[in-house]
Scaffold this motif. Structure first.
Motif, short mmCIF file in Angstrom:
data_model
loop_
_atom_site.label_atom_id
_atom_site.label_comp_id
_atom_site.label_asym_id
_atom_site.label_seq_id
_atom_site.Cartn_x
_atom_site.Cartn_y
_atom_site.Cartn_z
N SER A 1 63.03 -10.82 33.66
CA SER A 1 61.87 -10.33 32.91
C SER A 1 61.10 -9.27 33.69
CB SER A 1 60.94 -11.50 32.54
OG SER A 1 60.25 -12.00 33.67
N LYS A 2 61.04 -9.42 34.99
CA LYS A 2 60.38 -8.41 35.82
C LYS A 2 61.16 -7.10 35.83
CE LYS A 2 56.56 -10.16 37.46
NZ LYS A 2 55.25 -9.51 37.24
N LEU A 3 62.49 -7.21 35.88
CA LEU A 3 63.31 -6.00 35.84
C LEU A 3 63.18 -5.30 34.50
CD1 LEU A 3 65.33 -4.19 37.25
CD2 LEU A 3 67.17 -5.72 36.47
N ILE A 4 63.17 -6.05 33.42
CA ILE A 4 62.98 -5.44 32.10
C ILE A 4 61.61 -4.78 32.03
CG2 ILE A 4 62.78 -5.90 29.63
CD1 ILE A 4 64.81 -8.20 30.06
N GLY A 5 60.59 -5.41 32.64
CA GLY A 5 59.27 -4.79 32.69
C GLY A 5 59.31 -3.44 33.38
N GLU A 6 60.05 -3.34 34.46
CA GLU A 6 60.20 -2.06 35.15
C GLU A 6 60.89 -1.04 34.25
OE1 GLU A 6 61.81 -2.05 39.06
OE2 GLU A 6 60.67 -3.78 39.74
N TRP A 7 61.90 -1.49 33.51
CA TRP A 7 62.59 -0.57 32.60
C TRP A 7 61.65 -0.07 31.51
CZ3 TRP A 7 67.46 -4.12 31.67
CH2 TRP A 7 68.27 -4.09 32.81
N LEU A 8 60.87 -0.97 30.94
CA LEU A 8 59.93 -0.57 29.89
C LEU A 8 58.98 0.50 30.40
CD1 LEU A 8 58.90 -4.02 28.34
CD2 LEU A 8 60.01 -2.15 27.12
N ILE B 1 59.10 8.31 30.78
CA ILE B 1 59.98 9.38 30.31
C ILE B 1 59.53 9.88 28.94
CG2 ILE B 1 62.33 9.89 29.54
CD1 ILE B 1 63.30 7.87 31.69
N ALA B 2 59.19 8.94 28.07
CA ALA B 2 58.81 9.30 26.70
C ALA B 2 57.52 10.11 26.65
CB ALA B 2 58.67 8.04 25.85
N LEU C 1 52.43 9.07 31.53
CA LEU C 1 52.29 7.86 32.33
C LEU C 1 52.81 8.11 33.74
CD1 LEU C 1 51.59 4.82 32.41
CD2 LEU C 1 53.99 4.38 31.80
N ARG C 2 51.96 7.79 34.72
CA ARG C 2 52.35 7.78 36.13
C ARG C 2 52.28 6.33 36.60
NH1 ARG C 2 49.87 10.26 40.19
NH2 ARG C 2 51.84 10.89 41.11
N TYR C 3 53.27 5.92 37.38
CA TYR C 3 53.36 4.50 37.69
C TYR C 3 54.10 4.27 39.00
CZ TYR C 3 58.35 4.54 36.71
OH TYR C 3 59.70 4.80 36.78
N THR C 4 53.99 3.06 39.48
CA THR C 4 54.87 2.54 40.51
C THR C 4 54.95 1.03 40.34
OG1 THR C 4 55.46 2.59 42.87
CG2 THR C 4 53.16 2.12 42.33
N ALA C 5 56.05 0.44 40.82
CA ALA C 5 56.24 -1.01 40.81
C ALA C 5 56.29 -1.51 42.25
CB ALA C 5 57.53 -1.38 40.08
N LEU C 6 55.57 -2.57 42.54
CA LEU C 6 55.56 -3.16 43.87
C LEU C 6 56.33 -4.48 43.82
CD1 LEU C 6 51.87 -2.48 44.94
CD2 LEU C 6 53.88 -1.00 45.11
N ARG C 7 57.39 -4.56 44.62
CA ARG C 7 58.26 -5.74 44.62
C ARG C 7 58.00 -6.56 45.88
NH1 ARG C 7 63.38 -1.81 43.55
NH2 ARG C 7 63.07 -1.42 41.30
N TYR C 8 57.72 -7.84 45.68
CA TYR C 8 57.47 -8.72 46.81
C TYR C 8 57.83 -10.13 46.41
CZ TYR C 8 53.06 -9.05 44.19
OH TYR C 8 52.12 -9.19 43.21
#
Length: 325
Positions: free
Chosen positions: A144-151, A157-158, A166-173
């Protein structure tokens, strides 16, 4: 400059709220209190009680408080339990993220820090996990977290050619521990630190879930990182987005070394002064042998580093839990 923190009444979110305030960024909290606590939200911080699944509520919060960015933590975070509750996990983590993105687009909010997880990597077969490692989640939570990153990636992109791209980053821990404020502590019924603390307080013997993992001492090895360091990294990412600096799509907030559950138990005995020999229980489903990540990219861009020893992590968490008694 106002930032909305979804899940801001939770253990990690409450620390991020305090770190935002300390950095001169105004926090606003949305939380349904399914696992958070209203008392964790500092006095004077606007608190909207509700679920991120309620798109209209989130959009109103974004507009009413003139929010410039979102730090998204709200979700169901228990990897082991997600194996038994996959539908609930996907509803909270995937549909919740989709609804949030829709509300952000409607309110013209274009900055997002996503609190992801090292669980997206599954069980890596390398000594150190880097951001470009293949993603093979071992639980519905990790999926679910990976799908969240894809979304989030797809929405970026869209909207790339729009006025509010949209500007973003994902923090993985992975395992967040300790306390940076004596009024906030981890209340999860599934995380290692609070499980051990509660056992010691009640006079029970703490348990290790599995001692037959493919690790040096048989107990699983994880990144254990202090919650204050995690909060600081989220704020640094928010500031980088606000100032328009280049930012990676994802960063590992890793310890470089990792600690085994048995090493944590030894530190618990040292710091609390309570001598015990942990009981051995069966493995939890969905728990990989080892996940230890490098934090090199985050060190470069987000001033990421581990500022606490294992004993300091245990001591800060234990003192905060003791203060709540």
């Amino acid at each position: 400059m106002t930032w909305l923190v979804t899940g801001g009444a939770g253990y990690i979110g409450a620390h991020i709220v305090r770190a935002l305030d300390g950095a001169g960024l105004t926090p606003v909290v949305v939380d349904d209190l399914s696992s958070g606590h209203a008392g964790f939200v500092p006095e004077g911080v606007p608190f909207v009680r509700g679920s991120i699944l309620d798109r209209d509520l989130v959009e109103r919060a974004l507009r009413d408080h003139e929010v410039e960015g979102v730090i998204h933590l709200a979700g169901f975070k228990y990897a082991g339990v997600s194996v038994q509750r996959p539908l609930h996990t996907y509803a909270q983590n995937v549909e919740g993220t989709r609804a949030l993105l829709e509300a952000m687009q409607s309110a013209d909010v274009a900055n997002l820090v996503f609190s992801s997880s090292a669980a997206v990597y599954g069980t890596p077969d390398v000594p150190l996990v880097t951001e470009d490692l293949p993603k093979r989640p071992a639980s519905p939570y990790g999926e679910s977290k990976l799908i969240g990153e894809w979304l989030i990636r797809d929405q970026a992109i869209a909207t790339a050619a729009s006025e509010h791209a949209l500007r973003y980053t994902a923090l993985r821990y992975f395992n967040v521990v300790g306390s940076g404020d004596p009024t906030v502590y981890d209340t999860s019924p599934h995380n290692l630190f609070p499980l051990v603390f509660e056992a010691l307080i009640e006079g029970r013997t703490p348990r290790i879930n599995g001692d037959d993992y493919d690790t040096p001492d048989g107990t699983n090895v994880r990144d254990y990182v202090h919650v204050a360091d995690i909060a600081a990294a989220h704020v640094a990412a928010a500031q980088r987005l606000l100032t328009g600096q280049p930012i990676e799509p994802a960063y590992n907030l890793g310890s470089q070394n990792g600690l085994s559950v048995r090493e944590i138990m030894d530190a618990m005995a040292r710091v609390t002064g309570i001598d015990f020999t942990p009981e051995i229980a069966p493995r939890r489903p969905g728990d990989p042998d080892r996940i230890v990540a490098t934090g090199e990219l985050a060190a470069r861009d987000l001033d990421w580093k581990n500022r606490y020893t294992v004993d300091e992590m245990v001591r800060s968490g234990w003192e905060a839990r003791q203060a709540a008694r």
